[in-house]
Design an enzyme around this catalytic site. Structure first.
Site, PDB file in Angstrom:
ATOM      1  N   PHE A 141     -18.994 -41.953 -49.817  1.00  0.00           N
ATOM      2  CA  PHE A 141     -17.616 -41.721 -50.242  1.00  0.00           C
ATOM      3  C   PHE A 141     -16.605 -42.583 -49.488  1.00  0.00           C
ATOM      4  CE2 PHE A 141     -19.402 -37.247 -50.932  1.00  0.00           C
ATOM      5  CZ  PHE A 141     -19.745 -37.532 -52.246  1.00  0.00           C
ATOM      6  N   GLY A 198     -12.687 -35.407 -43.296  1.00  0.00           N
ATOM      7  CA  GLY A 198     -13.986 -34.824 -43.590  1.00  0.00           C
ATOM      8  C   GLY A 198     -14.066 -33.422 -43.035  1.00  0.00           C
ATOM      9  N   LYS A 208     -22.797 -40.606 -40.457  1.00  0.00           N
ATOM     10  CA  LYS A 208     -24.233 -40.825 -40.386  1.00  0.00           C
ATOM     11  C   LYS A 208     -24.690 -41.502 -41.673  1.00  0.00           C
ATOM     12  CE  LYS A 208     -24.786 -36.424 -39.882  1.00  0.00           C
ATOM     13  NZ  LYS A 208     -25.420 -35.088 -39.752  1.00  0.00           N
ATOM     14  N   GLY A 216     -18.139 -32.629 -39.749  1.00  0.00           N
ATOM     15  CA  GLY A 216     -16.693 -32.810 -39.635  1.00  0.00           C
ATOM     16  C   GLY A 216     -16.013 -31.619 -38.995  1.00  0.00           C
ATOM     17  N   LYS A 243     -43.395 -49.396 -38.986  1.00  0.00           N
ATOM     18  CA  LYS A 243     -43.103 -49.214 -37.555  1.00  0.00           C
ATOM     19  C   LYS A 243     -44.114 -48.282 -36.905  1.00  0.00           C
ATOM     20  CE  LYS A 243     -41.361 -44.869 -37.780  1.00  0.00           C
ATOM     21  NZ  LYS A 243     -40.017 -44.467 -37.995  1.00  0.00           N
ATOM     22  N   ASN A 253     -20.180 -29.777 -42.264  1.00  0.00           N
ATOM     23  CA  ASN A 253     -20.660 -29.198 -41.012  1.00  0.00           C
ATOM     24  C   ASN A 253     -20.308 -30.089 -39.831  1.00  0.00           C
ATOM     25  OD1 ASN A 253     -23.159 -29.179 -38.950  1.00  0.00           O
ATOM     26  ND2 ASN A 253     -22.836 -27.119 -39.747  1.00  0.00           N
TER      27      ASN A 253
END
Length: 261
Positions: A129, A41, A152, A46, A169, A44
């Protein structure tokens, strides 16, 4: 490959030597064994990971200096390939402009070539991916390879449940905020203040009050599940025990900004 484990950025630095390194070399060569890292990856996040890892492989004798970074090849507006620009300028000009990655970071547009020699793989790609990438890597990585995920996001199956968690919540957090705003939700304050200035029965009463916030979170979570199922019968109980559910409830309820009173 032994599987992917979750990690936070602090776990990147430094990597521990793989526990089964001795399986890949004979006893006489163990002293010279060095791990190789590939970052899968190059966005940003990575690129940041590659920079941090590369700065530390230079300091650790148990690692090869070079860090490979797999780049999904793109052609920039200038007409050059992104990997060529990264390797020439030592900078990911598209996703992390102005930051030098380290001369030991090598961008590689060929996924199989990037991972073939690595025994430590760091996945930092968009989560959607990952399935395709892992299928491409079957049989292409070292048998002793280990992996860390810095990805993430998640693959969401229960969309309605996740969205309702994000909404409901806040209702629970408002109730918890009333308790906190009335100074009724801090066990530490109760124990220190109570035992010094209160009778046994007063301390007992205050301790019960101090558990109100925990009770609100517990009962509130049950209410979230019940209410969500009234709206969407397809909502799964398990969704509420993921990060979007109970973890988000606890985090939101414990924020000082929601204190009301």
């Amino acid at each position: 490959m032994k599987g992917i484990t979750s990690a936070i950025p602090s776990l990147i630095v430094p990597f521990p030597a793989p526990h089964n390194a001795s399986n890949t070399v004979n006893n006489d060569a163990q002293v010279d064994y060095k791990s190789r890292v590939t970052v899968v990856g190059s966005g940003n996040w990575g690129s940041v990971a590659a920079k941090l890892i590369a700065s530390n492989t230079l300091k650790l004798n148990s690692f090869h200096d070079e860090v490979r970074m797999w780049v999904f090849e793109e052609t920039l507006q200038c007409g050059e390939k992104l990997t060529d620009v990264i390797n020439r300028t030592n900078e990911n000009v598209k996703y992390l402009p102005g930051i030098k990655l380290g001369k030991n970071v090598i961008a590689d547009p060929d996924l199989e070539n990037a991972v073939k020699d690595a025994n430590l793989l760091v996945f930092v790609t968009p989560h959607q991916f990952m399935e395709g990438i892992c299928k491409r890597l079957v049989g292409k990585v070292r048998e002793d390879a280990e992996a860390i995920s810095l990805i993430k996001g998640m693959e969401v199956q229960d969309v309605e449940g996740v969205e309702l968690c994000g909404t409901l919540k806040n209702v629970v957090a408002i109730a918890a905020g009333f308790v906190d705003g009335l100074d009724m939700g801090n066990n530490t304050k109760v124990s220190t203040y109570g035992f010094q200035h209160r009778s046994y029965y007063s301390v007992l009463f205050l301790t019960v009050i101090a558990n109100y916030q925990a009770a609100i979170m517990r009962i509130g979570l049950r209410g979230m599940i019940a209410f969500s199922k009234l709206l969407f019968s397809s909502v799964r109980d398990s969704t509420f025990f993921e990060s979007c559910g109970v973890a988000d409830v606890i985090t939101t309820c414990c924020k000082k900004s929601i204190s009301l009173g």
